[in-house]
Scaffold this motif. Structure first.
Motif, short mmCIF file in Angstrom:
data_model
loop_
_atom_site.label_atom_id
_atom_site.label_comp_id
_atom_site.label_asym_id
_atom_site.label_seq_id
_atom_site.Cartn_x
_atom_site.Cartn_y
_atom_site.Cartn_z
N UNK A 157 -80.64 36.29 -25.25
CA UNK A 157 -79.91 35.19 -25.88
C UNK A 157 -78.81 35.73 -26.79
N UNK A 158 -79.11 36.78 -27.54
CA UNK A 158 -78.13 37.35 -28.46
C UNK A 158 -76.91 37.88 -27.71
N UNK A 159 -77.14 38.60 -26.62
CA UNK A 159 -76.02 39.16 -25.88
C UNK A 159 -75.23 38.09 -25.16
N UNK A 160 -75.91 37.05 -24.66
CA UNK A 160 -75.20 35.95 -24.03
C UNK A 160 -74.37 35.20 -25.07
N UNK A 161 -74.93 35.01 -26.26
CA UNK A 161 -74.17 34.35 -27.34
C UNK A 161 -72.89 35.12 -27.65
#
Length: 542
Positions: free
Chosen positions: A428-432
């Motif tokens: 989720x962090x990298x997609x954000x």
């Protein structure tokens, strides 16, 4: 006599979207449940002498924690506790009791659709005086208090007999053991045309309702079989059990497998339904057709006027952001406002209290209206039956007509359950971080038009909720949403929502998996689902 018990904080008592959920053995730690309950009481104000509603879904530990709460409520100054017979109160029934009795609030003991038993899950959530879940401001305060709590209050005394209706005293506080079904059944009779439904059933219309050995059993038996005249055996798995009979009380095609087999078999009933652990979710099936929760919300909104309680029309419709846009098209056609909220029924509460909406729904099989401030599984089943009784068409025919009028939102939710928390958060962090770079990127023939993280500004109180899901919108109207769920107790649950719209003149009878295959491929290509989760596919598809 009130006793002050010295304690120390636990670091993990942050409520999720529906209260605090942990493994039973976590709640069985000395002082654990007491700390959380006292943290709730400590952030409340002006409740001395007031009424508290207590009940749950009957899962393992339910009775023990109810006795703890009763003693603590007496020590903290409540004047009265209303508790369901046997410790049973479905979540919507508890909401109704809070509202009808003018209670200060209520503690509902449930982990909803999560499994129950000594090695499984338990939960507690606080509902406020409108009958709805505590808002974020309050749950944040409860968590903050739980991190510094150093004492709780209780009293000594014998256990309350939860299996006998009537009143007893606990250290000067009145404890009333009430019929958990009666008030709820009466409310349903006011909303729906029971006479029309009885006539439909008398004409041979067949129903199969799977209560999944959860809380809805007594409610379904009373309403479907006794009041509406459905034959004995219409309700299966109708006795609530502490471990739900070894079943996972989540009404979907995996955990309600037997019901799906019946409804897609050669001698299928006309209508099939199920509800979950605490009675607030629903599953709707017709003969050889599964109605997705998003489509069910839309169809109910389009036909609600056929039930007496909604004959004057709707004020508005609300849906959670990950829920498909099918309800939006109904709202537009009917000239109604449509509100898009974060996941969690508490976000609908302000809209309902302000009279802005009548019907609300979430893709996670929760649907409800302004009759209570919770989603309500059996309510959805009864509204479907009322519509079927008036239209005298099959579920399949009603959905075909609905899609022919409004078009079809092909939609699915892919759940990756029990994923390593660190891996899920990294995904989720990298997609954000990648969101600003995604627009105009083309993958598997689909071009990203917009990419953002959903945040919500409450139109009633002006509060803002951030970090509510990552959204990708594609040219042509398709979308993908990524969320980490707050309802599990083991690992992380990564949820991927896939949706594309086909207009009334388009192809409306595709298999959902085929219609969304390109989106599923795009989701993995952009977010690296297989790489991060180590899974070849989702645990559950809804």
């Amino acid at each position: 006599m009130t006793m002050t018990i010295t304690t120390t904080p636990f670091a993990d008592q942050k409520p999720g979207t529906s209260g605090l959920r942990k493994k039973v053995r976590v709640f069985q730690q000395t002082h654990y449940a007491e700390n959380f309950v006292q943290s709730v009481f400590d952030v409340l104000a002006d409740y001395v002498g007031q009424t508290l509603v207590v009940g749950g879904d009957g899962r393992f530990l339910n009775r023990d924690v109810i006795q703890t709460i009763i003693r603590m409520a007496a020590a903290n100054g409540f004047g009265r506790v209303l508790v369901g017979l046997g410790g049973i109160l479905s979540t919507p029934a508890a909401s109704n009791v809070i509202r009808k009795q003018g209670a200060f609030g209520g503690l509902i003991l449930s982990a909803s659709h999560n499994p129950g038993g000594p090695d499984e899950d338990f939960g507690i959530k606080y509902n406020i005086g409108n009958g709805g879940p505590a808002p974020e401001k309050m749950t944040d305060a409860i968590y903050a208090r739980s991190k510094v709590i150093d004492r709780y209050f209780t009293v000594q005394g014998p256990d309350v007999d939860l299996d006998r209706l009537g009143e007893t005293q606990m250290a000067g506080m009145t404890v009333s053991v009430i019929d958990p079904v009666a008030d709820y059944a009466k409310l349903m009779e006011q909303l729906f045309d029971f006479g029309a439904i009885r006539a439909l059933i008398a004409d041979g219309f067949s129903i199969s309702f799977d209560a999944m050995h959860a809380v809805t059993g007594p409610y379904a038996l009373e309403i479907l079989e006794r009041r509406l005249g459905a034959p004995a055996g219409t309700v299966v798995n109708g006795t609530p059990l502490p471990d739900f009979g070894g079943l996972n009380p989540d009404p979907n095609m995996v955990h309600a497998h037997d019901l799906f087999e019946r409804m897609f078999g050669p001698d299928a009933p006309d209508f099939g339904a199920a509800s979950d652990g605490d009675g607030d979710r629903n599953l709707i099936l017709g003969r050889n057709i599964f109605v997705t929760p998003s489509d069910s919300l839309a169809a109910l909104a389009a036909n609600a006027h056929l039930a007496p309680g909604y004959a004057q029309g709707l004020k508005g419709i609300a849906r959670s952001m990950p829920t498909s846009g099918a309800a939006d098209r109904v709202a537009h056609a009917l000239g109604l406002p449509l509100y898009e909220t974060p996941t969690g029924w508490k976000f609908f509460g302000n809209l309902l209290d302000a009279g802005l909406v009548t019907i609300c729904g979430e893709e996670s099989a929760g649907t409800g209206s302004d009759h209570v401030r919770e989603k309500d599984g059996l309510w959805a089943v009864l509204l479907w039956l009322n519509i079927l009784a008036v239209r005298r068409e099959s579920v399949e025919a009603i959905m075909a007509a609905h899609w022919a009028r409004f078009g079809r939102n092909y939609y699915a939710r892919h759940d990756y359950e029990g994923v390593d928390i660190v891996a899920a958060e990294r995904l989720v962090s990298e997609l954000r971080a990648a969101l600003p770079r995604l627009p105009v990127r083309t993958t598997h023939g689909l071009t990203v038009a917009e990419a953002d993280e959903f945040e919500y500004l409450d139109p009633v109180d002006g509060s803002r909720s951030q970090g509510q899901g990552l959204r990708l919108r594609f040219e042509g109207g398709a979308r993908i949403v990524f969320r980490l769920s707050g309802t599990g107790t083991s690992g992380a649950t990564l949820r991927i929502y896939l949706e594309r719209y086909e207009g009334p003149e388009g192809v409306l009878d595709l298999e959902t998996a085929a219609a969304l295959a390109d989106l599923a491929a795009v989701a993995d290509a952009i977010a690296g689902i297989v790489r991060y989760t180590g899974r070849d596919g989702p645990t559950v598809i809804m």
